[in-house]
Design a protein around this motif. Sequence first.
Motif, PDB file in Angstrom:
ATOM      1  N   THR A   1      22.399   3.935  49.075  1.00 22.43           N
ATOM      2  CA  THR A   1      21.253   4.149  48.191  1.00 22.43           C
ATOM      3  C   THR A   1      21.127   2.948  47.259  1.00 22.43           C
ATOM      4  N   PHE A   2      19.890   2.617  46.914  1.00 24.16           N
ATOM      5  CA  PHE A   2      19.648   1.504  45.997  1.00 24.16           C
ATOM      6  C   PHE A   2      18.524   1.897  45.052  1.00 24.16           C
ATOM      7  N   VAL A   3      18.791   1.780  43.758  1.00 23.05           N
ATOM      8  CA  VAL A   3      17.815   2.183  42.751  1.00 23.05           C
ATOM      9  C   VAL A   3      17.756   1.132  41.649  1.00 23.05           C
ATOM     10  N   ILE A   4      16.527   0.782  41.220  1.00 22.80           N
ATOM     11  CA  ILE A   4      16.321  -0.156  40.116  1.00 22.80           C
ATOM     12  C   ILE A   4      15.855   0.599  38.889  1.00 22.80           C
ATOM     13  N   ASP A   5      16.436   0.272  37.735  1.00 23.36           N
ATOM     14  CA  ASP A   5      15.948   0.764  36.451  1.00 23.36           C
ATOM     15  C   ASP A   5      15.168  -0.384  35.813  1.00 23.36           C
TER      16      ASP A   5
ATOM     17  N   ALA B   1      21.519  -0.291  40.838  1.00 24.20           N
ATOM     18  CA  ALA B   1      22.750   0.293  41.358  1.00 24.20           C
ATOM     19  C   ALA B   1      22.664   0.396  42.872  1.00 24.20           C
ATOM     20  N   LEU B   2      23.682  -0.114  43.546  1.00 21.77           N
ATOM     21  CA  LEU B   2      23.805  -0.035  45.000  1.00 21.77           C
ATOM     22  C   LEU B   2      25.056   0.779  45.305  1.00 21.77           C
ATOM     23  N   ASN B   3      24.885   1.849  46.061  1.00 22.39           N
ATOM     24  CA  ASN B   3      26.006   2.762  46.297  1.00 22.39           C
ATOM     25  C   ASN B   3      26.172   3.071  47.777  1.00 22.39           C
ATOM     26  N   TYR B   4      27.427   3.077  48.206  1.00 22.75           N
ATOM     27  CA  TYR B   4      27.798   3.499  49.557  1.00 22.75           C
ATOM     28  C   TYR B   4      28.662   4.739  49.399  1.00 22.75           C
TER      29      TYR B   4
END
Length: 270
Positions: free
Chosen positions: A223-227, A234-237
């Motif tokens: 998942t990748f989300v920009i604030d 945040a990049l999460n595996y």
Amino acid sequence: MNIVGKTLAVTVMGLAATGAQATIKGGVTTASTELVFNLWNEASEISYALDLGVIHNDFLDTKTEAKSWSIDAKTSTAFAAFLAATQPEQTLVYNIASSNGSLTGGLAALPYYGLLRTSNDANISKVTTTAINNTAGKINNRAIKLNTQLNVSGGDISNNFDSVSGKADVGYFGTSWGDNMDGSTGFGTVGLEGEGNTLGFYWQNREFASLGLTGIEKLADWTFVIDFDTKTAALNYGAPAVVPVPAAVWLFGTGLMGLFAAKRRKALTA
């Protein structure tokens, strides 16, 4: 050139301590590359690339462990430039890939041979070794182009770097990579997904049933989300979910235990 400050999960920090960090490890098609994160704003014709600091082989050794990265425009001029050219309502797509096209080393090399790649297609087809090698070359070539743009060597293992590319740059995502892995055949699309959405991560390898390799194995999701307010991302595996044992199985097991206990009591009484 931008040295990136990244917050990594404990498992990735452990890999860094063993010397697994690099600029973007590449340069030899048949060698293990690093995982590279790509982010693309097609409307503004700008892309961002981040060396994740984990070599393909090391990632496979910890493929069931969750990992995370943070990106901050205050410490990354490349990410700041990407955000400056991006409006929150614009569509952004991302993907991650790495490869190892080498079978040097015999049986010891087999568990690492192949590709790690994101995809939004849950029905990826098995392909030939030739197709895997072709795409491994494309992944390596992208690393070379990004390193060329930064004027760094693929053998530099001292730092992690990120970069921003416009349409005229050699590392621009739309021309040196795109959704078809730079024209590589047999794989369909790379698996681009919009910012804020989930992408599956697949281990696509040479099939050796004797080693338990499946040919295609889904590892987990990214998942990748920009604030946009804090100018961070945040990049999460995530580790694969543990499949729960159905209640019926527990009840069946309990019933069997009860039968065995009753049979034992009857035998003792007799």
